[in-house]
Each structure stands twice: as C-alpha cells, then as structure tokens.
Design an enzyme around this catalytic site. Sequence first.
Site, PDB file in Angstrom:
ATOM      1  N   ASP A  82       2.639  -4.596   7.427  1.00 21.50           N
ATOM      2  CA  ASP A  82       1.885  -3.829   6.436  1.00 21.50           C
ATOM      3  C   ASP A  82       2.156  -4.497   5.091  1.00 21.50           C
ATOM      4  O   ASP A  82       3.230  -4.347   4.517  1.00 21.50           O
ATOM      5  CB  ASP A  82       2.377  -2.371   6.447  1.00 21.50           C
ATOM      6  CG  ASP A  82       1.732  -1.529   5.355  1.00 21.50           C
ATOM      7  OD1 ASP A  82       0.889  -2.056   4.595  1.00 21.50           O
ATOM      8  OD2 ASP A  82       2.083  -0.336   5.252  1.00 21.50           O
ATOM      9  N   GLU A  92      -5.985  -0.521   7.964  1.00 22.49           N
ATOM     10  CA  GLU A  92      -4.811   0.348   7.860  1.00 22.49           C
ATOM     11  C   GLU A  92      -5.002   1.710   8.527  1.00 22.49           C
ATOM     12  O   GLU A  92      -4.115   2.159   9.270  1.00 22.49           O
ATOM     13  CB  GLU A  92      -4.405   0.498   6.387  1.00 22.49           C
ATOM     14  CG  GLU A  92      -3.803  -0.801   5.838  1.00 22.49           C
ATOM     15  CD  GLU A  92      -3.781  -0.880   4.314  1.00 22.49           C
ATOM     16  OE1 GLU A  92      -4.117   0.132   3.659  1.00 22.49           O
ATOM     17  OE2 GLU A  92      -3.437  -1.939   3.777  1.00 22.49           O
ATOM     18  N   ASP A 142      -5.399   8.467   3.528  1.00 20.64           N
ATOM     19  CA  ASP A 142      -4.368   7.536   3.059  1.00 20.64           C
ATOM     20  C   ASP A 142      -4.304   7.538   1.541  1.00 20.64           C
ATOM     21  O   ASP A 142      -5.147   6.955   0.864  1.00 20.64           O
ATOM     22  CB  ASP A 142      -4.698   6.126   3.589  1.00 20.64           C
ATOM     23  CG  ASP A 142      -3.628   5.095   3.202  1.00 20.64           C
ATOM     24  OD1 ASP A 142      -2.761   5.405   2.362  1.00 20.64           O
ATOM     25  OD2 ASP A 142      -3.677   3.981   3.739  1.00 20.64           O
ATOM     26  N   LYS A 187      -1.395  -7.562  -4.475  1.00 19.82           N
ATOM     27  CA  LYS A 187      -2.477  -7.218  -3.549  1.00 19.82           C
ATOM     28  C   LYS A 187      -3.775  -6.907  -4.298  1.00 19.82           C
ATOM     29  O   LYS A 187      -4.865  -7.165  -3.809  1.00 19.82           O
ATOM     30  CB  LYS A 187      -2.055  -6.009  -2.715  1.00 19.82           C
ATOM     31  CG  LYS A 187      -2.992  -5.670  -1.570  1.00 19.82           C
ATOM     32  CD  LYS A 187      -2.396  -4.563  -0.722  1.00 19.82           C
ATOM     33  CE  LYS A 187      -3.270  -4.199   0.461  1.00 19.82           C
ATOM     34  NZ  LYS A 187      -2.631  -3.154   1.289  1.00 19.82           N
TER      35      LYS A 187
END
Lengths: 624, 185
Positions: free
Chosen positions: A25, A186, A208, A87
């Site tokens: 992850d 994800e 999420d 990211k």
Amino acid sequence: MALLQITEPGQSTAPHQHRLAAGIDLGTTNSLVATVRSGRADTLSDADGHHLLPSIVRYRSEAAAIVGREAMAAGVDDPLNTIMSVKRLMGRGIDDVKHIGNRLPYEFVAGESGMPRIHTAAGDVSPVEVSAEILKVLRDRAERTLGGELAGVVITVPAYFDDAQRQATKDAAQLAGLRVLRLLNEPTAAAVAYGLDRSSDGVIAVYDLGGGTFDVSILRLNKGVFEVLATAGDTALGGDDMDRAIARWIMAQAGISDDADHRQLRRLLRDACRAKEALTGQELVPLKIELADGSHWEGELSRQQLNELIDPLIRKTINPCRRALRDAGVSAQDVHAVVMVGGSTRVPRVRERVGDFFKQEPLVEINPDKVVAIGAALQADILAGNKPADEMLLLDVIPLSLGVETMGGLVEKIIPRNTTIPVARAQEFTTFKDGQTAMALHVCQGERELVSDCRSLAHFELRGIPPMTAGAGRVRVTFQVDADGMLSVTAREETSGVESSIAVKPSYGLTDREIETMLRDSIDHARDDMQARRLREQQVEADRVLEALHAALSEDGAVFLGPDEREPIEHAARQLAAARQGDDPRAIKQAMEQLEQASADYVTRRMNANIRKAMAGHKIEDFE
Amino acid sequence: MSNGLSDNYFELFGLAPRYRIDKNALEERYRAFQHRVHPDRYASASDQARRVAMQQAAQINEAYRVLRDPIARARYLLEQRGHVFQDQQQTHQDPEFLMEQIELREALAEVRSQDDPLQSMADLMERIDQRVASITEDVARLLDRDHAEPAADAVAAVQRMQFLRRLSDEASELEVELQEELGDF
C-alpha cells in the site's frame, strides 16, 4: 511463458515451489507491505516493530537517501530536502504541480517530457524516483523478513488514479526492482481483506477516508467474481480537514488571530489532531494551548462539539456515495456490507453517519490503516500462483472516461468511465480537409466536455494517408485498456490500411531515456548487486518457462502440434536450458524470446481451445 | 479469428439472436469466460499469452456490455440485420410521443419549484420508469417478430428508448443534486 499454464477452474496451477509475493500500500502519508505466511496475511514491521512507514524521503548530498521515521524527524530542520506526500505529485505535469505545490515547499524544475523534478541536495529527483525509494525500503523489509527475493508484488492505487498516475506508479516499481503482478484499486483490496470475496453474493460499499483524500467504491460480488461497479470521491478531503476545522474553532475560542505565525499554526494543528484522536475513546478532552506571548489558554472540546465541527465534512463524503450508488445503478438498501478504510474512519461520528446512510453497521474489525495492504497481499499470493486462483476474480473499471479531442476543443468520449476492463473500443473519424495526409490525435481523460478541463494523456499522429477529398478518409481509432487500467491507442485509415499504433506513454510519464538514466544511476550505486539480481531474476523466469512448457507439451503437445512443429520448440527450449546455466542475463532473456517466438502458434492454439472449453458444458439455446 | 472468439456477440455467448434473452444464462456464461480469460489468470505468463488473454477478455467485456444493455442490444440486433444508424437523423416520431416527451421534460424542469421536490422527483422517476418498461416491451415485440428485417417501426421504437434514456439520465442527475441539497445528510 507460464503461458502454457492454463488453469482449469478448481485446479491449482502446475506444481512449483512457493513464490514469495507481497502486497504494497503505497500511501500518501504512510506505506505498508504485507505478505501471506502460513495462510495468514499480515503487515510486516521494521526492526523496531513499526508497521507504518511514513512516506517521507530525505535526500542528502554524498549519502544515500533516508526513508520513513528518521526522514520525518529531520523534516522540520531540512524541509527542502525532505519530500512528503509525493503520491500527490505522481503522474503530474509541471503545471499541475505548481497548483498542488502551493502547499509544498519544494523547488520544482521541469524535467524531460514535462515531468517535474524536485531540486534537492542530492540533485534533481522526480516523484517516481522518490516513490521508488519508499518501495525499495518495503522490498528490503519483505525480503529480509521472508528470507528470499520477491517474485512479484501487487501495488494498490486509488480507484480514481488516471492513466498517468498508474504509469508513474509502475515506473517507480520498475525502478525499485519490483515485478508488478497487478495494480489493484485500494477499495477492492479492502473488500478482499475482509474476505467478502468468500461471503454470499451482494453489493459492497467501500468508504475510504484518509488524511487528505476520500473515495467510495461500489462493488458487486457474484459467484466469486468481484466487479467494481462505480467509484467516486474527492481528492482534497480528509482527516486533515477535520484537524483544520478543530484548529479554527480553538483559535476562535482562544482569541488567536488568523495571522498567527507558522509555528503556532503547526502546533495548533497537532493539538487539534490529538484532541480528535482522544475523542475516539472519551466524551470530553481538556485543551491547553500555548499562546504567542507564552501564556496558556485552557478549555475543553466535547465530542458533541467535535461532531458539529466535522458534520459538514462528513456530509461532503456522503454526496459521492450517492453518486457512486447512482452510477452503479443500485440503492443504499441494496448494499449488504460497508467496509471502512483509512485512519479517519476511526472517528466515531464518521462510522455513525456512514452507518445511518447505508442503514447498517459498517465493518471496522480490521485496522483501517492496514486493511488495504492486507488485501493486496492476499491478491499477490494468488497471482504469484500460490493458491488456486479460482477462488476469486477481480474485475475493475476505469475511473475516468477516455476520449480524443475533436473540433473546437471538445472531447469525444470513446470509453466512458466505469467500463469494465480490460476493454477495447473503436470509433471512426473522417478527414476534414481535401488532400489531408495526416491526422493528429490528442488523447484525453476526464468527465468534462472541454479538452482544457480534462487531463491530457498523449498526442500522436497518423501519417501517410493518401490524399482524398474531405470526409473520404476514414480513420478508425481503437482504445485498449488492460487489466491495470493502462491505455494503448491505435489509429488506422480504413481505405488505405495505413496504420499507426502507439502504446500511450502518458504526457507526464517518464521517457524511456529518463527511465534508462535512472536505472543506470541506481545501478551505479549498487552495480554488482543489480547485476546479480538480474541474473537470478532471469534464471528463475527461465525455470518457470521451461517447467510450464514441459508440463504443457506432455499434456497436449501431441494434440496441438504436428511432428515437424514440435522440434523447433524443443530446440528453442534446449537453447534456453543451456543459456540458463550461464551467467549472462541478456542471453537468457534472448533465449526466452526465441522460445516464445517458436511456440507462438502453439500458445494461440491452446488459448483458443481454452476458450472453447468455457463454452462447453453450457446449455446453448437453439439457433432459429 | 486470431483470438478464437466469434465476432457475433450472440453466438459468442451461445444465445439466440433475439431481443429477449436469458439474462441468467448471459451472466453465468460471462463469469465462466472471465474465470478463464481474465488477465489475472496470466499474471506470470508470457507477453504473448497475456496479449491474447487481454484481447479475449476485452472482446467478452464488450459483448457482455452490449447484450446486457437494453438499448445497445436492440441497436446491435438491428445492425446485425443490416440497419445503419445515423444518429444525426432521427426518424419521424409520432406527435403523441413527442408531446409526451415535451410534457415530461416540463415536469422535470418544474420539480425544483414544487412543494416537496424530492417527492415529486420520485413520482416523476416512477412515471419515466413505467414508460421505459412499456417501450421496452414494444421493442421486444417488434424485434422478435418472425420476420427479422430491420423494420422502420422497430428502429423508431429503439429511438424512443434512447429519448427516454436521456431523459432518465438527466432526471437521475437532478435527483442526486436534490438529495445533496435537501436530503437528510
């Protein structure tokens, strides 16, 4: 060329030794690596017992980069060389970065192909290189823990990641010496972690809420096939916004003015975050805030007050939930499980409101920080061939529509968002000028009508069209998206057969030269290591290929191959076996390519037979 | 064909080329296909096997999408029977249908100003759904007649479905907006 390993449903693949695989992850704030050991998936810790690796890289001159906690600690004193939240920069162009970069202190310079590079004490680095540093640490952690080299990894990406962001992630993996079995969304990983793939059929929502991003996905499980029906989200919404809301409230209560200095604001945010976390377990938290003049303000924050502060933010997450449900063509009542992911879902109010909306208790048993990595590990274990794959199949969708620019700066969508991948779709365009001999294609991704509002993925050109009157030339543009969500485009003029096909290298991806340079750089750092690694990789690959080939030949070589056809394959296999004994990775690779060529027809015949088997055993309606 | 699959979507799924199809059979066949050809099955395979698998999976996904969607399936059947759709040119629709469309669109435009917008939205959605159901019935009847020429009445019925699909899309977009503004959350 485990090519030849076609898995019969319910059977395992050809026997082989256990391959080491891991799920990663690669997060905005923290990253994790997990593996399946003795049938159980869990995240791996560093020597100090920490599972979460802060996604922070600090560059130094004349020394290797530092990743994680140590880099974070140094960040305060050395902010320009300490890269955080990289990211957010992945797959972005220099213009995007200036926009995002308002909140980031780094010095950006434009690299080749428009990809931004960050100026550091160790030279200019790209976001891909920064991510590769993080991946290397996770790779080392996994290999040390497992006592061997990783055969492959599954890396998770947000469902809303576009083509360029996915490509950048793959580039980073390549740079870190990792073989990517699959990029996995994800939310899908989270659902897998809860074992929902083995539960009864139904619709699943994955909510999420991380530190800085939110997304929601609607999945459908139907007899072991996991289908992502729709995704929606907000890339600038998360727990950090809650901290800011709390901090603003404290400032109003304590009479701190808006122009407080940077250090004080930072302290306030930290206190706000702590108060929020404390209110997970208690109803009231005392506050003691240091003011600019050194005196203190004391007060308290109740859970009730916290709820009021964050309700508007939670409401902003419910709207994407509605949209995702609508896009999926289901209602909240149809959802039979809600999976919570991301640290911010620890906030009780979030669980409560999400539960109210979906009219059920959300699933929270697995640590919301780890759940994605755990799901990725489970999938990696299957893809590496350690488990009969039949148990589960993940069908993903593309999160954003793909199209080309047409007249007037408009986008014509060729593949709409939420289409199941892999997919290939074609659209025909005509020439618009007399004697036109070339057609420029601009590939875009996004939901908006105007090209300028969409993400530009690539420009390419079809040349050599014979001169014709306007409208007579018909250009067929085919978009193909593979299971990782990566796009390739071909264009073909139908009357003349002129063809141009390119694998779309996203505008902000790396040029091959950039990748090469980076690889060379990293080799310079550890040349021998790298060389040895390559050789071992190729040897392992060669063994796999030969093993699969022999299994296939003994199974059905006689069925699919005439006597004359078999010898060239056997010959190429012997060559490969010989090369494998040597120490030249390139020779092994070449021998594998030759074997692949020699067995091309055989592979195709087997694949076609495989498809026919899928047709068999079903009732086929009579044709009329 | 190089990827071993039939070009004809009905044939590919072993279904008779009719509008009314056995949806369970379609789904079951789709899953069986995906279990065999999905690229994840070839994660460790050669580039070539992966390429073939991807092409097969892509074609199956596309065929499934078309057969599953009521409008796409109707259009595909008509195209198979030789009709060429030219979307710029709408066929002549009867005045009654056009009047109804205008009336539905007006109702949609007025939803926001009603006393209870969410309720009137829900009522309107139900009306639209009923119309969709009845036109779908027409399309099925016209396409599954004994003679299978691309009759003009079938083409017109399919276009009525498309009209309603657009209306329904706009309505559900507005519904989400209203829920965002006025809903419980």
